[in-house]
Design a protein around this motif. Structure first.
Motif, PDB file in Angstrom:
ATOM      1  N   ALA A  17       0.789  -1.093  -0.007  1.00  0.00           N
ATOM      2  CA  ALA A  17       0.024   0.003  -0.012  1.00  0.00           C
ATOM      3  C   ALA A  17       0.972   1.262   0.012  1.00  0.00           C
ATOM      4  O   ALA A  17       1.923   1.203   0.770  1.00  0.00           O
ATOM      5  CB  ALA A  17      -0.978   0.107   1.150  1.00  0.00           C
ATOM      6  N   CYS A  18       0.576   2.171  -0.745  1.00  0.00           N
ATOM      7  CA  CYS A  18       1.371   3.526  -0.959  1.00  0.00           C
ATOM      8  C   CYS A  18       1.481   4.247   0.383  1.00  0.00           C
ATOM      9  O   CYS A  18       2.454   5.032   0.478  1.00  0.00           O
ATOM     10  CB  CYS A  18       0.589   4.156  -1.787  1.00  0.00           C
ATOM     11  N   GLY A  19       0.349   4.164   1.456  1.00  0.00           N
ATOM     12  CA  GLY A  19       0.397   4.958   2.674  1.00  0.00           C
ATOM     13  C   GLY A  19      -0.066   6.438   2.542  1.00  0.00           C
ATOM     14  O   GLY A  19      -0.020   7.043   3.249  1.00  0.00           O
ATOM     15  N   ASP A  20      -0.525   6.692   1.322  1.00  0.00           N
ATOM     16  CA  ASP A  20      -0.683   8.168   1.129  1.00  0.00           C
ATOM     17  C   ASP A  20      -2.037   8.535   0.461  1.00  0.00           C
ATOM     18  O   ASP A  20      -2.382   9.703   0.475  1.00  0.00           O
ATOM     19  CB  ASP A  20       0.628   8.649   0.479  1.00  0.00           C
ATOM     20  N   CYS A  21      -2.631   7.609  -0.256  1.00  0.00           N
ATOM     21  CA  CYS A  21      -3.912   8.124  -0.748  1.00  0.00           C
ATOM     22  C   CYS A  21      -5.000   8.134  -0.076  1.00  0.00           C
ATOM     23  O   CYS A  21      -4.838   7.823   1.145  1.00  0.00           O
ATOM     24  CB  CYS A  21      -4.081   6.700  -2.085  1.00  0.00           C
ATOM     25  N   THR A  22      -6.278   8.489  -0.692  1.00  0.00           N
ATOM     26  CA  THR A  22      -7.487   8.575   0.296  1.00  0.00           C
ATOM     27  C   THR A  22      -7.554   7.189   0.959  1.00  0.00           C
ATOM     28  O   THR A  22      -7.910   7.191   2.364  1.00  0.00           O
ATOM     29  CB  THR A  22      -8.546   8.746  -0.692  1.00  0.00           C
ATOM     30  N   TYR A  23      -7.426   5.975   0.569  1.00  0.00           N
ATOM     31  CA  TYR A  23      -7.932   4.687   1.103  1.00  0.00           C
ATOM     32  C   TYR A  23      -6.807   4.540   2.532  1.00  0.00           C
ATOM     33  O   TYR A  23      -7.242   4.261   3.331  1.00  0.00           O
ATOM     34  CB  TYR A  23      -8.026   3.493   0.049  1.00  0.00           C
ATOM     35  N   CYS A  24      -5.494   4.725   1.976  1.00  0.00           N
ATOM     36  CA  CYS A  24      -4.520   4.539   3.045  1.00  0.00           C
ATOM     37  C   CYS A  24      -4.779   5.565   4.094  1.00  0.00           C
ATOM     38  O   CYS A  24      -4.504   5.140   5.180  1.00  0.00           O
ATOM     39  CB  CYS A  24      -3.102   4.566   2.326  1.00  0.00           C
ATOM     40  N   LYS A  25      -5.155   6.786   3.825  1.00  0.00           N
ATOM     41  CA  LYS A  25      -5.395   7.522   4.851  1.00  0.00           C
ATOM     42  C   LYS A  25      -6.236   7.315   5.900  1.00  0.00           C
ATOM     43  O   LYS A  25      -6.380   7.456   7.173  1.00  0.00           O
ATOM     44  CB  LYS A  25      -5.665   9.046   4.418  1.00  0.00           C
TER      45      LYS A  25
ATOM     46  N   SER B  54      -6.964  -1.609  -0.001  1.00  0.00           N
ATOM     47  CA  SER B  54      -7.942  -0.955  -1.236  1.00  0.00           C
ATOM     48  C   SER B  54      -6.955   0.121  -1.718  1.00  0.00           C
ATOM     49  O   SER B  54      -7.557   0.933  -2.252  1.00  0.00           O
ATOM     50  CB  SER B  54      -9.233  -0.414  -0.556  1.00  0.00           C
ATOM     51  N   CYS B  55      -5.673   0.280  -1.484  1.00  0.00           N
ATOM     52  CA  CYS B  55      -5.029   1.233  -1.907  1.00  0.00           C
ATOM     53  C   CYS B  55      -5.080   1.428  -3.352  1.00  0.00           C
ATOM     54  O   CYS B  55      -5.096   0.671  -3.989  1.00  0.00           O
ATOM     55  CB  CYS B  55      -3.464   1.079  -1.779  1.00  0.00           C
ATOM     56  N   ASP B  56      -5.257   2.832  -3.556  1.00  0.00           N
ATOM     57  CA  ASP B  56      -5.569   3.098  -5.166  1.00  0.00           C
ATOM     58  C   ASP B  56      -4.591   3.386  -5.901  1.00  0.00           C
ATOM     59  O   ASP B  56      -4.259   3.226  -7.199  1.00  0.00           O
ATOM     60  CB  ASP B  56      -6.008   4.857  -5.169  1.00  0.00           C
ATOM     61  N   ARG B  57      -3.095   3.299  -5.370  1.00  0.00           N
ATOM     62  CA  ARG B  57      -1.868   3.495  -6.100  1.00  0.00           C
ATOM     63  C   ARG B  57      -0.956   2.288  -6.439  1.00  0.00           C
ATOM     64  O   ARG B  57      -0.376   2.232  -7.405  1.00  0.00           O
ATOM     65  CB  ARG B  57      -1.057   4.699  -5.634  1.00  0.00           C
TER      66      ARG B  57
HETATM   67 ZN   LIG Z   1      -2.651   4.015  -0.942  1.00  0.00          ZN
END
Ligand SMILES: [Zn+2]
Ligand SMILES: [Zn+2]
Length: 407
Positions: free
Chosen positions: A89-97, A103-106
């Motif tokens: 997971a990117c840790g930074d997209c809307t889902y990760c927040k 469900s990470c978007d990136r």
């Molecule tokens: Zn993410």
């Protein structure tokens, strides 16, 4: 370096491959201290999870030491001992927040609708090279790597990579409350972690359903009540043991490779016939290699049992893995019983800290179920033992030969 590489269904090889490199500023490269074989790996080797690309390194569970970091990595430094989150997971997209890391978007290169990205999986999950190797490239290292406290051994840390957080999430999704009756279908490693977590969260009684005596024994040692589904009808037994109601929450810790009962009161002629039909229809890509990599013969068995056995207005929590192509679920019965149904890939980054807390608060040692230690050079043999659910082969830890395990 050495790595376990997917060549085809039923065909995995310990290959010599190129060392991983930093490819992006958010990457790290880690030296693997130990990795493990997971039931999910078997789904791919057996062909029940399709779409694996030739040459992908398998494995999504590891503890390692950070060797290199990209320019923008801040949360870990070279030399840190870390556990790797299985899902990327990117840790930074809307889902990760919102901590919905699965469900990470990136992170999935196939796009935001492509589903959860993870190490060593089919093309649709990345693909990303996995962790059954001497080294690994870790994308989004700030989010995917979690530093381990000194008090946590390598073996315990390894189980925090996937199975412990997945089992913990399963219990949380089943809404376990003080005094609840909880049933866990499947006593493999994830099922065992769900049992431990349900007890930790206050369940009055946890029922453990499986067919392997040694797995049921481990569940009993944890304090669960064992139900062998070839000796007892699990649905009827669960009802009897919960004053006629059924458990408050049930957890499916099996997934697509479920097996049906072949003897005992839970088997029926209709089921035997259905099983034969499903066996030929459910997974056309299966290639059986001798006695190995055999698929389960009841892909919807556990879902049916979950819905049948849980009490009205109860909760069904699904953490066993199902491929996108699986479309069966007894929705009519679930609606008639007013059930809550939850299913998810684990958001490891959210649950690993909870697991570390549970170990601290309860003295729980997940590694007590990790029964086999072996060298990476024996990986293929280990896969075969694990595949056959041989007694004692509940969870396998693989160590590259130049690493000394401090567990
Ligand atoms: Zn993410
Ligand atoms: Zn796993």
């Amino acid at each position: 370096m050495k790595a376990v590489v997917f060549h085809g269904v039923g065909h995995i090889v310990l290959d010599d491959v190129d060392e991983p490199k930093i490819e992006s500023a958010t990457d790290a490269v880690i030296k693997i201290v130990s990795s493990s074989i997971c039931g999910t790996d078997l789904h791919m080797v057996r062909g029940t999870m399709t779409g694996m690309k030739y040459g992908t390194i398998l494995g999504h569970e590891a503890v390692g030491i950070v060797e290199k970091i990209g320019q923008s990595v801040k949360s870990v430094k070279v030399g840190d001992r870390v556990v790797v989150c299985s899902t990327i997971a990117c840790g930074d997209c809307t889902y990760c927040k919102y901590e919905e890391y699965a469900s990470c978007d990136r992170s999935n290169p196939n796009g935001p609708e492509a589903g959860t990205a993870f190490f060593g999986g089919p093309e649709s999950t990345g693909p990303f090279n996995g962790l059954q190797a001497e080294r690994a490239r870790i994308p989004y290292a700030d989010s995917v790597l979690v530093k381990l406290p000194k008090t946590v051994t390598d073996a315990d840390g390894l189980l925090c990579s996937d199975i412990f957080p997945t089992g913990y999430m399963g219990a949380e999704m089943a809404d376990v409350k003080q005094g609840d009756y909880i049933a866990v279908f499947g006593c493999g490693p994830v099922g065992q972690m769900a049992i431990a977590s349900a007890i930790y969260m206050g369940a009055k009684e946890v029922f453990a359903i499986d067919i392997c005596p040694d797995r049921l024994k481990v569940a009993e040692q944890q304090g669960a009540i064992a139900i062998n589904f070839e000796k007892l009808d699990p649905v009827q037994s669960l009802r009897e043991m919960t004053n006629g109601f059924g458990p408050d929450g049930v957890i499916d810790a099996v997934g697509i490779d479920a097996v049906r009962p072949h003897k005992g009161p839970a088997v029926s002629i209709v089921e035997v016939v259905e099983s034969a039909i499903e066996k030929t229809a459910a997974a056309p890509l299966a290639v059986l290699t001798g006695n190995h990599w055999k698929k389960g013969d009841g892909p919807d068995q556990v879902l049916r049992w979950c819905v049948d056995s849980v009490r009205k207005s109860g909760v069904v929590s699904i953490i066993g893995v199902y491929p996108e192509t699986e479309e069966f679920f007894p929705i009519g019965k679930a609606m008639g019983k007013s059930l809550t149904v939850r299913a998810a890939n684990c958001s490891h980054r959210k649950y690993i800290p909870k697991c570390l807390d549970m170990m601290k608060n309860s003295q729980f040692k997940p590694s007590k179920i990790l029964t086999v230690f072996n060298g990476l050079e024996n990986a293929i043999e280990c896969y075969k033992h694990f595949d056959k659910r041989e007694p004692g082969w509940l969870k396998v830890e693989l160590m590259p030969d130049d690493v000394e395990n401090c567990a």
